[in-house]
Design a protein around this motif. Sequence first.
Motif, PDB file in Angstrom:
ATOM      1  N   GLU A   1      58.666 -44.762   5.708  1.00 18.85           N
ATOM      2  CA  GLU A   1      58.630 -46.191   5.399  1.00 18.85           C
ATOM      3  C   GLU A   1      57.354 -46.468   4.621  1.00 18.85           C
ATOM      4  O   GLU A   1      56.279 -46.018   5.013  1.00 18.85           O
ATOM      5  CB  GLU A   1      58.610 -47.035   6.669  1.00 18.85           C
ATOM      6  CG  GLU A   1      59.884 -47.018   7.452  1.00 18.85           C
ATOM      7  CD  GLU A   1      59.798 -47.931   8.664  1.00 18.85           C
ATOM      8  OE1 GLU A   1      59.538 -49.136   8.484  1.00 18.85           O
ATOM      9  OE2 GLU A   1      59.986 -47.410   9.780  1.00 18.85           O
TER      10      GLU A   1
ATOM     11  N   GLN B   1      62.435 -47.534   2.653  1.00 19.24           N
ATOM     12  CA  GLN B   1      62.785 -46.748   3.826  1.00 19.24           C
ATOM     13  C   GLN B   1      63.703 -45.641   3.332  1.00 19.24           C
ATOM     14  O   GLN B   1      64.706 -45.922   2.676  1.00 19.24           O
ATOM     15  CB  GLN B   1      63.525 -47.561   4.890  1.00 19.24           C
ATOM     16  CG  GLN B   1      62.733 -48.693   5.495  1.00 19.24           C
ATOM     17  CD  GLN B   1      62.941 -49.995   4.746  1.00 19.24           C
ATOM     18  OE1 GLN B   1      63.987 -50.238   4.180  1.00 19.24           O
ATOM     19  NE2 GLN B   1      61.918 -50.819   4.727  1.00 19.24           N
TER      20      GLN B   1
ATOM     21  N   SER C   1      54.755 -38.242  14.397  1.00 17.85           N
ATOM     22  CA  SER C   1      54.763 -39.566  13.773  1.00 17.85           C
ATOM     23  C   SER C   1      53.342 -39.901  13.360  1.00 17.85           C
ATOM     24  O   SER C   1      52.402 -39.727  14.143  1.00 17.85           O
ATOM     25  CB  SER C   1      55.297 -40.602  14.761  1.00 17.85           C
ATOM     26  OG  SER C   1      55.332 -41.872  14.154  1.00 17.85           O
ATOM     27  N   ARG C   2      53.183 -40.371  12.146  1.00 16.90           N
ATOM     28  CA  ARG C   2      51.877 -40.774  11.630  1.00 16.90           C
ATOM     29  C   ARG C   2      52.052 -42.054  10.837  1.00 16.90           C
ATOM     30  O   ARG C   2      53.103 -42.322  10.266  1.00 16.90           O
ATOM     31  CB  ARG C   2      51.286 -39.706  10.697  1.00 16.90           C
ATOM     32  CG  ARG C   2      50.997 -38.392  11.341  1.00 16.90           C
ATOM     33  CD  ARG C   2      49.747 -38.492  12.201  1.00 16.90           C
ATOM     34  NE  ARG C   2      49.555 -37.323  13.008  1.00 16.90           N
ATOM     35  CZ  ARG C   2      48.865 -36.261  12.654  1.00 16.90           C
ATOM     36  NH1 ARG C   2      48.307 -36.208  11.479  1.00 16.90           N
ATOM     37  NH2 ARG C   2      48.749 -35.251  13.484  1.00 16.90           N
ATOM     38  N   HIS C   3      50.999 -42.835  10.799  1.00 16.32           N
ATOM     39  CA  HIS C   3      51.002 -44.046   9.993  1.00 16.32           C
ATOM     40  C   HIS C   3      49.588 -44.267   9.486  1.00 16.32           C
ATOM     41  O   HIS C   3      48.624 -43.712  10.020  1.00 16.32           O
ATOM     42  CB  HIS C   3      51.498 -45.253  10.777  1.00 16.32           C
ATOM     43  CG  HIS C   3      50.660 -45.562  11.979  1.00 16.32           C
ATOM     44  ND1 HIS C   3      49.562 -46.375  11.928  1.00 16.32           N
ATOM     45  CD2 HIS C   3      50.759 -45.126  13.259  1.00 16.32           C
ATOM     46  CE1 HIS C   3      49.016 -46.446  13.130  1.00 16.32           C
ATOM     47  NE2 HIS C   3      49.730 -45.695  13.954  1.00 16.32           N
TER      48      HIS C   3
ATOM     49  N   SER D   1      57.832 -40.129  10.173  1.00 19.17           N
ATOM     50  CA  SER D   1      58.166 -39.527  11.456  1.00 19.17           C
ATOM     51  C   SER D   1      59.181 -38.410  11.238  1.00 19.17           C
ATOM     52  O   SER D   1      60.031 -38.484  10.352  1.00 19.17           O
ATOM     53  CB  SER D   1      58.709 -40.574  12.429  1.00 19.17           C
ATOM     54  OG  SER D   1      59.810 -41.244  11.881  1.00 19.17           O
TER      55      SER D   1
ATOM     56  N   TYR E   1      52.023 -46.895   5.185  1.00 17.70           N
ATOM     57  CA  TYR E   1      53.109 -45.939   5.370  1.00 17.70           C
ATOM     58  C   TYR E   1      53.274 -45.583   6.834  1.00 17.70           C
ATOM     59  O   TYR E   1      52.358 -45.718   7.648  1.00 17.70           O
ATOM     60  CB  TYR E   1      52.864 -44.665   4.557  1.00 17.70           C
ATOM     61  CG  TYR E   1      51.758 -43.802   5.118  1.00 17.70           C
ATOM     62  CD1 TYR E   1      52.042 -42.794   6.038  1.00 17.70           C
ATOM     63  CD2 TYR E   1      50.441 -44.000   4.746  1.00 17.70           C
ATOM     64  CE1 TYR E   1      51.040 -42.012   6.569  1.00 17.70           C
ATOM     65  CE2 TYR E   1      49.427 -43.223   5.271  1.00 17.70           C
ATOM     66  CZ  TYR E   1      49.737 -42.229   6.179  1.00 17.70           C
ATOM     67  OH  TYR E   1      48.729 -41.464   6.715  1.00 17.70           O
ATOM     68  N   GLN E   2      54.478 -45.119   7.134  1.00 20.80           N
ATOM     69  CA  GLN E   2      54.774 -44.514   8.430  1.00 20.80           C
ATOM     70  C   GLN E   2      55.731 -43.376   8.150  1.00 20.80           C
ATOM     71  O   GLN E   2      56.707 -43.532   7.399  1.00 20.80           O
ATOM     72  CB  GLN E   2      55.398 -45.512   9.390  1.00 20.80           C
ATOM     73  CG  GLN E   2      55.694 -44.884  10.727  1.00 20.80           C
ATOM     74  CD  GLN E   2      56.004 -45.908  11.801  1.00 20.80           C
ATOM     75  OE1 GLN E   2      55.749 -47.085  11.645  1.00 20.80           O
ATOM     76  NE2 GLN E   2      56.544 -45.431  12.897  1.00 20.80           N
TER      77      GLN E   2
END
Length: 171
Positions: free
Chosen positions: A61, A84, A18-20, A47, A44-45
């Motif tokens: 997202e 999304q 997971s990164r954002h 995963s 942004y996110q």
Amino acid sequence: MSDRLVIDSLDFVRNAGSRHGKIPLVELVRLHDLLFDQEGELIYQISGQFDKNKRPGLYVEITGKIHLHCQRCLDKLVHHIDLQTFLILAKNETELNLADDDDTIDAILAIPDLDVFNLIEDEVILSLSIALCHADDECSMFKLKSNGNGSADKTKPAHPFAALAALKKTN
């Protein structure tokens, strides 16, 4: 210029990665031709997850605000991004072609060096309408002309080709 995020897509899913972060619009070069200006950023996110059928995928997202050109008046149009999406990772071209036949899923080819910024830029570009416009009451094409004494002339709205007609009469 910020560091670009590159992931091994299948490994990212296997490890439930997971990164954002934030991406300045200046860095999304393919989007520049569509923008009124390059102010702002996208948040942004991303995963890695498996869907209900145990297929690997990326949940993405994206939120933010961008300025586009109104296709009627060509003024600045504020457009809010709130996306999304779940992208199935196809392991080969055959899987990708099978996924393309199903209109209910989105799929991309799983690659070991997926540039997340390019993926986000693709999703934003694909989400935009062909001809975005202001609402009728906000567009300068439909705003009433002032008649000089501060009140609006409500008898007749300005025709978009009125200036052209005037030029045509003089020549």
